[in-house]
Motif scaffolding. Structure first.
Motif, PDB file in Angstrom:
ATOM      1  N   SER A   6      10.439 -20.689   8.725  1.00 27.60           N
ATOM      2  CA  SER A   6       9.484 -21.714   8.344  1.00 27.60           C
ATOM      3  C   SER A   6       9.008 -22.489   9.572  1.00 27.60           C
ATOM      4  O   SER A   6       9.812 -22.858  10.445  1.00 27.60           O
ATOM      5  CB  SER A   6      10.114 -22.697   7.356  1.00 27.60           C
ATOM      6  OG  SER A   6       9.247 -23.791   7.125  1.00 27.60           O
ATOM      7  N   LEU A   8       8.269 -25.470   9.548  1.00 26.15           N
ATOM      8  CA  LEU A   8       8.824 -26.824   9.459  1.00 26.15           C
ATOM      9  C   LEU A   8      10.144 -26.950  10.217  1.00 26.15           C
ATOM     10  O   LEU A   8      10.621 -28.072  10.445  1.00 26.15           O
ATOM     11  CB  LEU A   8       9.019 -27.215   7.994  1.00 26.15           C
ATOM     12  CG  LEU A   8       7.726 -27.336   7.176  1.00 26.15           C
ATOM     13  CD1 LEU A   8       8.034 -27.735   5.745  1.00 26.15           C
ATOM     14  CD2 LEU A   8       6.762 -28.329   7.805  1.00 26.15           C
ATOM     15  N   VAL A  24      14.883 -21.842   6.454  1.00 27.02           N
ATOM     16  CA  VAL A  24      14.391 -23.204   6.224  1.00 27.02           C
ATOM     17  C   VAL A  24      15.447 -24.190   6.716  1.00 27.02           C
ATOM     18  O   VAL A  24      16.564 -23.805   7.067  1.00 27.02           O
ATOM     19  CB  VAL A  24      14.065 -23.461   4.737  1.00 27.02           C
ATOM     20  CG1 VAL A  24      12.936 -22.554   4.276  1.00 27.02           C
ATOM     21  CG2 VAL A  24      15.300 -23.279   3.857  1.00 27.02           C
ATOM     22  N   ASP A  46      11.191 -28.067   1.655  1.00 29.41           N
ATOM     23  CA  ASP A  46      10.654 -26.765   2.040  1.00 29.41           C
ATOM     24  C   ASP A  46      11.531 -25.673   1.425  1.00 29.41           C
ATOM     25  O   ASP A  46      12.674 -25.485   1.812  1.00 29.41           O
ATOM     26  CB  ASP A  46      10.659 -26.667   3.573  1.00 29.41           C
ATOM     27  CG  ASP A  46      10.216 -25.307   4.096  1.00 29.41           C
ATOM     28  OD1 ASP A  46       9.676 -24.500   3.305  1.00 29.41           O
ATOM     29  OD2 ASP A  46      10.416 -25.060   5.303  1.00 29.41           O
ATOM     30  N   SER A  48      10.326 -22.461   1.311  1.00 27.66           N
ATOM     31  CA  SER A  48       9.478 -21.311   1.638  1.00 27.66           C
ATOM     32  C   SER A  48      10.256 -20.030   1.879  1.00 27.66           C
ATOM     33  O   SER A  48       9.661 -18.970   2.065  1.00 27.66           O
ATOM     34  CB  SER A  48       8.619 -21.632   2.865  1.00 27.66           C
ATOM     35  OG  SER A  48       9.427 -21.899   4.004  1.00 27.66           O
ATOM     36  N   ALA A 140       4.050 -19.730  -0.431  1.00 25.15           N
ATOM     37  CA  ALA A 140       5.377 -20.326  -0.283  1.00 25.15           C
ATOM     38  C   ALA A 140       5.591 -21.364  -1.373  1.00 25.15           C
ATOM     39  O   ALA A 140       4.653 -21.804  -2.042  1.00 25.15           O
ATOM     40  CB  ALA A 140       5.508 -20.972   1.095  1.00 25.15           C
ATOM     41  N   VAL A 142       7.126 -25.176  -2.292  1.00 26.04           N
ATOM     42  CA  VAL A 142       7.542 -26.506  -1.847  1.00 26.04           C
ATOM     43  C   VAL A 142       7.905 -27.311  -3.092  1.00 26.04           C
ATOM     44  O   VAL A 142       7.183 -27.270  -4.093  1.00 26.04           O
ATOM     45  CB  VAL A 142       6.413 -27.206  -1.070  1.00 26.04           C
ATOM     46  CG1 VAL A 142       6.763 -28.672  -0.806  1.00 26.04           C
ATOM     47  CG2 VAL A 142       6.153 -26.485   0.251  1.00 26.04           C
ATOM     48  N   ARG A 144       8.538 -31.006  -4.827  1.00 30.82           N
ATOM     49  CA  ARG A 144       8.257 -32.429  -4.681  1.00 30.82           C
ATOM     50  C   ARG A 144       8.829 -33.181  -5.885  1.00 30.82           C
ATOM     51  O   ARG A 144       8.744 -32.688  -7.006  1.00 30.82           O
ATOM     52  CB  ARG A 144       6.751 -32.680  -4.578  1.00 30.82           C
ATOM     53  CG  ARG A 144       6.128 -32.163  -3.281  1.00 30.82           C
ATOM     54  CD  ARG A 144       4.673 -32.571  -3.170  1.00 30.82           C
ATOM     55  NE  ARG A 144       4.059 -32.124  -1.932  1.00 30.82           N
ATOM     56  CZ  ARG A 144       4.135 -32.775  -0.767  1.00 30.82           C
ATOM     57  NH1 ARG A 144       4.805 -33.926  -0.709  1.00 30.82           N
ATOM     58  NH2 ARG A 144       3.562 -32.300   0.308  1.00 30.82           N
ATOM     59  N   ARG A 171       0.854 -20.069   2.436  1.00 29.84           N
ATOM     60  CA  ARG A 171       1.820 -20.195   3.529  1.00 29.84           C
ATOM     61  C   ARG A 171       1.185 -20.781   4.784  1.00 29.84           C
ATOM     62  O   ARG A 171       1.848 -21.485   5.556  1.00 29.84           O
ATOM     63  CB  ARG A 171       2.454 -18.830   3.806  1.00 29.84           C
ATOM     64  CG  ARG A 171       3.636 -18.871   4.749  1.00 29.84           C
ATOM     65  CD  ARG A 171       4.395 -17.564   4.745  1.00 29.84           C
ATOM     66  NE  ARG A 171       5.138 -17.371   3.513  1.00 29.84           N
ATOM     67  CZ  ARG A 171       6.364 -17.850   3.289  1.00 29.84           C
ATOM     68  NH1 ARG A 171       6.980 -18.558   4.227  1.00 29.84           N
ATOM     69  NH2 ARG A 171       6.975 -17.615   2.152  1.00 29.84           N
ATOM     70  N   LEU A 174       1.711 -24.586   5.303  1.00 28.52           N
ATOM     71  CA  LEU A 174       3.037 -25.182   5.453  1.00 28.52           C
ATOM     72  C   LEU A 174       3.123 -26.109   6.663  1.00 28.52           C
ATOM     73  O   LEU A 174       3.621 -27.233   6.567  1.00 28.52           O
ATOM     74  CB  LEU A 174       4.106 -24.085   5.587  1.00 28.52           C
ATOM     75  CG  LEU A 174       4.825 -23.588   4.347  1.00 28.52           C
ATOM     76  CD1 LEU A 174       5.768 -22.461   4.721  1.00 28.52           C
ATOM     77  CD2 LEU A 174       5.572 -24.711   3.647  1.00 28.52           C
ATOM     78  N   LEU A 177       1.765 -29.762   6.372  1.00 35.51           N
ATOM     79  CA  LEU A 177       2.217 -30.699   5.353  1.00 35.51           C
ATOM     80  C   LEU A 177       2.555 -32.054   5.977  1.00 35.51           C
ATOM     81  O   LEU A 177       3.218 -32.121   7.018  1.00 35.51           O
ATOM     82  CB  LEU A 177       3.451 -30.147   4.628  1.00 35.51           C
ATOM     83  CG  LEU A 177       3.214 -28.977   3.666  1.00 35.51           C
ATOM     84  CD1 LEU A 177       4.534 -28.484   3.113  1.00 35.51           C
ATOM     85  CD2 LEU A 177       2.289 -29.387   2.528  1.00 35.51           C
ATOM     86  N   ALA A 181      10.162 -34.778   5.259  1.00 34.43           N
ATOM     87  CA  ALA A 181      10.745 -33.610   4.605  1.00 34.43           C
ATOM     88  C   ALA A 181      12.241 -33.805   4.440  1.00 34.43           C
ATOM     89  O   ALA A 181      12.891 -34.481   5.241  1.00 34.43           O
ATOM     90  CB  ALA A 181      10.473 -32.347   5.420  1.00 34.43           C
TER      91      ALA A 181
END
Length: 331
Positions: A6, A8, A24, A46, A48, A140, A142, A144, A171, A174, A177, A181
């Protein structure tokens, strides 16, 4: 092992998870602080590394209705659902979390599971007008907290009991974002608190839906025949599941969390095994375990591994040990 890394993980403080969650972030500096941010609705997770599959075609819902444990006929666009694929003897082989957008059923599953799932589904197409595709390279997941916005992207919401929603995101978006996180350690702690079992961690190859609390969640009890239904119906109507999912509250004086597969014992007898464990920001160390049905829910148990100190734990019932007894008494 995740199919890709990822973006992230390039955020400051990100530490990559291992095992099933590789690819991730486990956390971005403090998993307890990140849990509190999720509870407050101020972060996202995340996911993903999970794999995404689409099923299109005019027959997709009736076809899925015939194959899976879930009721798909008449499923309205935007309605979230969970479905299982079982072996002929009722053992759980695949778990799918999805939502239909009116033209396509979008689903996600565990890392590494999509290839086998797609292969099996394609063998079952026959004359049905459906097309199946693994789109993990392009989409991917995510997670929330809170309800999904009405005008946002495609989401699966209200079905995970964590009070959040899963977004099917291109994807390519990503890396862009915005906002704080939280890592998967924080998410896993909330999942364990909610009592949601995870395929590949909280069960083994012998697990049946009745043992995991999936009746009425991933299994619709008022639909027609599907593979493995006989076992599910027999255990539900005439007997009690041989094992049951339980949440454990672990003794916090030991500084390690038990790993997947650690033995659960009462006295010198093994009665189950640990599935997943986490440190919760309020409850302390918690875990999910699969134990024999007849284990007294009030007894203090021990979690044992050869190379680690023994940990004591109390149980919190998730699956009623007497499931099915009310039916038996009327026969």
């Amino acid at each position: 092992m995740s199919r890709m890394r990822s973006p992230l993980l390039d955020r400051p403080g990100a530490v990559e998870a291992d095992g099933l969650d590789a690819g991730v972030a486990a956390h971005y500096g403090s998993d307890l602080r990140e849990q509190r941010a999720l509870v407050a609705g101020k972060a996202f997770v995340d996911l993903s590394h999970r794999e995404v599959v689409t099923i299109t075609g005019p027959d997709r819902l009736t076809w899925l209705h015939a194959l899976t444990t879930q009721y798909f006929e008449g499923l309205t666009p935007g309605t979230s659902t969970t479905a299982l694929l079982l072996s002929p003897t009722g053992h759980v082989e695949h778990v799918m979390y999805g939502v239909d957008d009116g033209e396509t059923f979008w689903l996600h599953t565990e890392p590494g599971a999509a290839a086998a799932l797609v292969e099996w589904l394609q063998k079952m197409v026959f004359m049905s007008r459906v097309e199946i595709a693994d789109v993990t390279d392009d989409y991917a997941i995510v997670w929330r907290p809170g309800p999904a916005p009405a005008d946002g992207p495609l989401t699966r919401s209200g079905a995970d009991s964590l009070g959040g929603h899963e977004v099917f995101l291109p994807r390519a978006e990503l890396a862009g974002l915005e906002g704080p996180a939280a890592g998967v350690w924080a998410y896993e702690a909330l999942r364990i608190e909610a009592g949601n079992p995870r395929f590949g961690l909280d069960m083994d190859e012998r697990a049946i839906p009745n043992e995991l609390g999936w009746l009425g969640v991933g299994v619709h009890l008022d639909k027609g025949c599907y593979r493995g239904q006989e076992t599910v119906a027999r255990v539900n109507n005439l007997g009690r599941p041989p094992r049951r999912l339980v949440r454990l509250h672990l003794d916090g004086s030991v500084d390690h969390l038990p790993a997947h597969g650690y033995a659960v014992r009462v006295g010198d007898k093994q009665v189950g095994f640990i599935g997943s464990a986490a440190r919760h920001h309020e409850l302390g160390p918690i875990a999910l375990a699969l134990v024999k049905r007849n284990v007294d829910p009030e007894v203090v148990i021990e979690v044992v591994a050869e190379d680690q100190p023994t940990v004591t734990a109390t149980q919190e019932v998730l699956v009623d040990p007497e499931v099915g007894l009310h039916v038996r008494s009327r026969l």
